[in-house]
Motif scaffolding. Structure first.
Motif, short mmCIF file in Angstrom:
data_model
loop_
_atom_site.label_atom_id
_atom_site.label_comp_id
_atom_site.label_asym_id
_atom_site.label_seq_id
_atom_site.Cartn_x
_atom_site.Cartn_y
_atom_site.Cartn_z
N ALA A 113 0.83 -1.21 0.00
CA ALA A 113 0.00 0.00 0.00
C ALA A 113 0.86 1.26 0.00
O ALA A 113 0.57 2.23 -0.72
N ALA A 114 1.93 1.25 0.79
CA ALA A 114 2.83 2.40 0.87
C ALA A 114 3.56 2.61 -0.44
O ALA A 114 3.70 3.74 -0.93
N VAL A 115 4.05 1.52 -1.03
CA VAL A 115 4.78 1.61 -2.30
C VAL A 115 3.85 2.07 -3.42
O VAL A 115 4.20 2.95 -4.22
N ARG A 125 2.54 12.92 -11.44
CA ARG A 125 3.12 14.27 -11.50
C ARG A 125 4.27 14.38 -12.50
O ARG A 125 4.78 15.47 -12.72
N ASN A 126 4.70 13.28 -13.11
CA ASN A 126 5.75 13.29 -14.12
C ASN A 126 7.00 14.00 -13.61
O ASN A 126 7.50 14.96 -14.23
N LEU A 127 7.53 13.53 -12.48
CA LEU A 127 8.68 14.17 -11.84
C LEU A 127 9.99 13.51 -12.26
O LEU A 127 10.03 12.36 -12.69
N ASP A 128 11.09 14.28 -12.13
CA ASP A 128 12.44 13.75 -12.35
C ASP A 128 13.07 13.29 -11.04
O ASP A 128 13.88 12.36 -11.01
N VAL A 129 12.75 14.00 -9.96
CA VAL A 129 13.22 13.65 -8.61
C VAL A 129 12.03 13.78 -7.67
O VAL A 129 11.41 14.85 -7.60
N ALA A 130 11.70 12.72 -6.99
CA ALA A 130 10.56 12.74 -6.07
C ALA A 130 10.98 12.19 -4.72
O ALA A 130 11.71 11.19 -4.64
N TYR A 131 10.52 12.83 -3.68
CA TYR A 131 10.95 12.50 -2.32
C TYR A 131 9.71 12.24 -1.46
O TYR A 131 8.83 13.10 -1.37
N ALA A 132 9.64 11.06 -0.88
CA ALA A 132 8.50 10.74 -0.02
C ALA A 132 8.58 11.51 1.30
O ALA A 132 9.66 11.60 1.90
N CYS A 133 7.48 12.07 1.73
CA CYS A 133 7.42 12.69 3.06
C CYS A 133 6.10 12.30 3.72
O CYS A 133 5.16 11.88 3.05
N LEU A 134 6.08 12.42 5.02
CA LEU A 134 4.93 11.97 5.80
C LEU A 134 4.57 13.01 6.84
O LEU A 134 5.44 13.49 7.57
N GLU A 135 3.29 13.36 6.88
CA GLU A 135 2.83 14.32 7.90
C GLU A 135 2.79 13.62 9.26
O GLU A 135 2.47 12.44 9.38
N ARG A 137 0.87 13.55 11.81
CA ARG A 137 -0.35 12.91 12.36
C ARG A 137 -0.48 11.45 11.89
O ARG A 137 -1.00 10.60 12.62
N TYR A 138 -0.02 11.17 10.67
CA TYR A 138 -0.13 9.79 10.18
C TYR A 138 0.82 8.86 10.92
O TYR A 138 0.48 7.71 11.20
N HIS A 139 2.01 9.36 11.22
CA HIS A 139 2.98 8.54 11.95
C HIS A 139 2.52 8.29 13.38
O HIS A 139 2.53 7.15 13.86
N CYS A 230 2.78 11.39 1.53
CA CYS A 230 2.24 10.04 1.70
C CYS A 230 1.36 9.97 2.95
O CYS A 230 1.48 10.79 3.85
N THR A 231 0.50 8.97 2.96
CA THR A 231 -0.39 8.79 4.12
C THR A 231 -0.14 7.48 4.85
O THR A 231 -0.71 7.25 5.91
N HIS A 232 0.70 6.61 4.28
CA HIS A 232 1.00 5.32 4.92
C HIS A 232 2.30 5.46 5.72
O HIS A 232 3.37 5.61 5.13
N PRO A 233 2.23 5.38 7.05
CA PRO A 233 3.42 5.62 7.87
C PRO A 233 4.52 4.59 7.69
O PRO A 233 5.67 4.84 8.06
N GLN A 234 4.20 3.45 7.09
CA GLN A 234 5.22 2.42 6.86
C GLN A 234 6.37 2.94 5.98
O GLN A 234 7.49 2.44 6.05
N ILE A 235 6.08 3.95 5.18
CA ILE A 235 7.09 4.46 4.25
C ILE A 235 8.19 5.25 4.95
O ILE A 235 9.28 5.44 4.41
N ALA A 236 7.91 5.69 6.17
CA ALA A 236 8.88 6.52 6.90
C ALA A 236 9.36 5.89 8.20
O ALA A 236 10.08 6.52 8.96
#
Length: 254
Positions: A113-115, A125-135, A137-139, A230-236
């Protein structure tokens, strides 16, 4: 490879550290077991569970090339002395336009789900460099016992995630920028030279918008750069401290 599937690189290189010292024989912290399963194996399993991921290249110390924890990788390559050298090793052979997911090796809870959420947003978004971040409250709703370093933005408090996506053509500029950042990190004057006083000042008081940070990063790298909220805390959820190993084992069945 499917239309929505990307190749991935798992960075499991580097020397042994204080976390690796907890487990005799572990080449580095990626091979320390959580709930009886090495962290890099958990990361590979999470990527493999996603239909958005095709081939996986693991980058690890040459001495660990045949380690059972890396069996889930399509290919294992040797690491470098620095993280960016390991990344270059992993990216060899990819075309300039290839978009590749780069994963840390200490993501014990990573799941499909996180991936999926991350890859879908990057492609949208057709990005060249993308960085996952997490708010925050989700963590804190799921893993409140794990500490994080939080960055205050206008939209809320965020931490970085363990997944990045980038195109091979962006790597040289990223390498140059990371070197400059390394030299400037302890000097406000040099940081201001990189990012601009306006960006630093707004960040310092928690008033910097994510869109403004993306715009400045895009200008610095001459590439389309974006933060993926992202909204899935597993990613962070990563294991950065010795104390995190005990927390992770308590949570995941150690």
């Amino acid at each position: 490879m499917g239309l929505s599937a990307l190749d991935a690189i798992v960075l499991a290189g580097g020397p042994a550290d204080a976390i690796a010292a907890l487990e005799p024989g572990a080449p580095n912290k990626a091979f320390v077991r959580i709930g009886g399963v090495p962290m890099v194996q958990r990361t590979l399993t999470g990527l493999r569970a996603s239909s958005r991921i095709d081939r996986i290249v693991a980058v690890a110390p040459p001495s660990a090339a045949a380690h059972p924890a890396l069996a889930g990788a399509s290919e294992v390559r040797g690491d470098g002395a620095r993280m960016l050298e390991s990344l270059r090793s992993g990216m060899q052979g990819f075309t300039e336009d290839a978009l590749v997911v780069v994963a840390a090796s200490d993501l014990p809870a990573l799941d499909a789900a996180a991936v999926d959420e991350f890859v879908d947003a990057v492609l949208d978004r057709n990005l060249d460099v993308a960085y996952a971040c997490l708010e925050r409250r989700y963590h804190e709703a799921v893993y409140p016992e794990f500490p994080h370093t939080w960055a205050r933005m206008r939209e809320g408090s965020f931490c970085g995630g363990g997944l990045v996506a980038l195109r091979a053509r962006a790597l040289p500029r990223l390498n140059t920028f990371m070197d400059a950042l390394g030299r400037a990190r302890k000097s406000p004057l040099r940081l201001a030279g990189l990012f601009g006083w306006d960006v630093l000042a707004r960040f310092a008081i928690g008033r910097l918008r994510i869109a403004d940070a993306e715009a400045r990063a895009s200008a610095l790298l001459s590439a389309r750069v974006g933060a993926i909220r992202c909204t899935h805390p597993q990613i962070a959820l990563n294991v950065d401290r010795v104390e995190d190993v005990a927390r992770a084992n308590a949570r995941f069945g150690g």
